[in-house]
Design a protein around this motif. Structure first.
Motif, short mmCIF file in Angstrom:
data_model
loop_
_atom_site.label_atom_id
_atom_site.label_comp_id
_atom_site.label_asym_id
_atom_site.label_seq_id
_atom_site.Cartn_x
_atom_site.Cartn_y
_atom_site.Cartn_z
N THR A 9 0.83 -1.20 0.00
CA THR A 9 0.00 0.00 0.00
C THR A 9 0.87 1.26 0.00
O THR A 9 0.57 2.23 -0.70
CB THR A 9 -0.93 0.00 1.23
N LEU A 10 1.94 1.25 0.78
CA LEU A 10 2.83 2.40 0.83
C LEU A 10 3.50 2.65 -0.52
O LEU A 10 3.61 3.79 -0.97
CB LEU A 10 3.88 2.21 1.92
N ILE A 11 3.95 1.60 -1.18
CA ILE A 11 4.60 1.76 -2.48
C ILE A 11 3.61 2.32 -3.50
O ILE A 11 3.95 3.23 -4.27
CB ILE A 11 5.19 0.41 -2.95
N ILE A 12 2.38 1.83 -3.48
CA ILE A 12 1.36 2.34 -4.41
C ILE A 12 1.05 3.81 -4.12
O ILE A 12 0.95 4.63 -5.04
CB ILE A 12 0.10 1.46 -4.34
N GLY A 58 9.20 1.90 11.91
CA GLY A 58 9.42 3.28 11.53
C GLY A 58 10.57 3.43 10.56
O GLY A 58 10.48 4.18 9.58
N LEU A 59 11.65 2.71 10.82
CA LEU A 59 12.80 2.75 9.92
C LEU A 59 12.44 2.15 8.56
O LEU A 59 12.79 2.71 7.51
CB LEU A 59 13.98 2.00 10.53
N LEU A 60 11.72 1.05 8.58
CA LEU A 60 11.31 0.41 7.33
C LEU A 60 10.35 1.31 6.55
O LEU A 60 10.46 1.45 5.33
CB LEU A 60 10.65 -0.94 7.64
N TYR A 61 9.43 1.95 7.25
CA TYR A 61 8.46 2.86 6.62
C TYR A 61 9.19 4.01 5.94
O TYR A 61 8.93 4.32 4.77
CB TYR A 61 7.50 3.38 7.68
N ASP A 62 10.11 4.65 6.65
CA ASP A 62 10.84 5.78 6.07
C ASP A 62 11.70 5.37 4.90
O ASP A 62 11.81 6.08 3.91
CB ASP A 62 11.68 6.46 7.14
N SER A 68 10.74 4.34 -2.70
CA SER A 68 9.65 4.20 -3.68
C SER A 68 9.33 5.53 -4.35
O SER A 68 9.06 5.57 -5.56
CB SER A 68 8.41 3.60 -3.02
N TYR A 69 9.38 6.63 -3.60
CA TYR A 69 9.14 7.94 -4.21
C TYR A 69 10.26 8.28 -5.20
O TYR A 69 10.01 8.74 -6.31
CB TYR A 69 9.03 9.03 -3.14
N VAL A 74 12.14 8.76 -10.84
CA VAL A 74 13.13 8.42 -11.86
C VAL A 74 12.44 7.78 -13.05
O VAL A 74 12.73 8.10 -14.21
CB VAL A 74 14.22 7.50 -11.28
N ILE A 75 11.49 6.89 -12.79
CA ILE A 75 10.78 6.23 -13.89
C ILE A 75 9.91 7.22 -14.65
O ILE A 75 9.86 7.21 -15.89
CB ILE A 75 9.94 5.05 -13.34
#
Length: 105
Positions: A9-12, A58-62, A68-69, A74-75
């Motif tokens: 969900t975060l990547i999307i 929290g570290l994984l989320y950041d 991903s942003y 870049v893409i």
């Protein structure tokens, strides 16, 4: 199972946010409102409520938010990365792995 859900969900959401940011900078108009509304998605609140290890999550989320942003931009903009960019992303991933397994005492 919860990690699979919120990471996807975060990547999307970050890819959508990157696309809308690009559209705002190039076209403008209605995309300002859509970009504003994506800020109301309470992903971190949901993750923090269900987290068993808040520091790691929290570290994984950041980390996922940043990578991903960046990769989405870049893409979308078709920028070519050089070796320093790839080394920076590898260091971020290595830092998360070392932190999770307690390599630094």
């Amino acid at each position: 199972m919860f990690y699979l859900f919120w990471i996807t969900t975060l990547i999307i959401c970050m890819a959508l946010n990157a696309l809308l940011s690009y559209k705002v900078n190039t076209i403008g108009g209605f995309y300002h409102l859509l970009l504003f509304l994506t800020g109301f998605i309470p992903l971190w609140n949901i993750i923090a409520m269900r987290s068993k290890n808040l520091v790691f999550d929290g570290l994984l989320y950041d980390t996922i938010l940043l990578t991903s942003y960046s990769i989405s931009m870049v893409i979308i903009t078709k920028i070519h990365l050089n070796i320093l960019h790839y080394m920076g992303m590898a260091l971020i991933i290595l830092g998360v792995i070392i932190f999770q397994f307690g390599g630094v005492k």
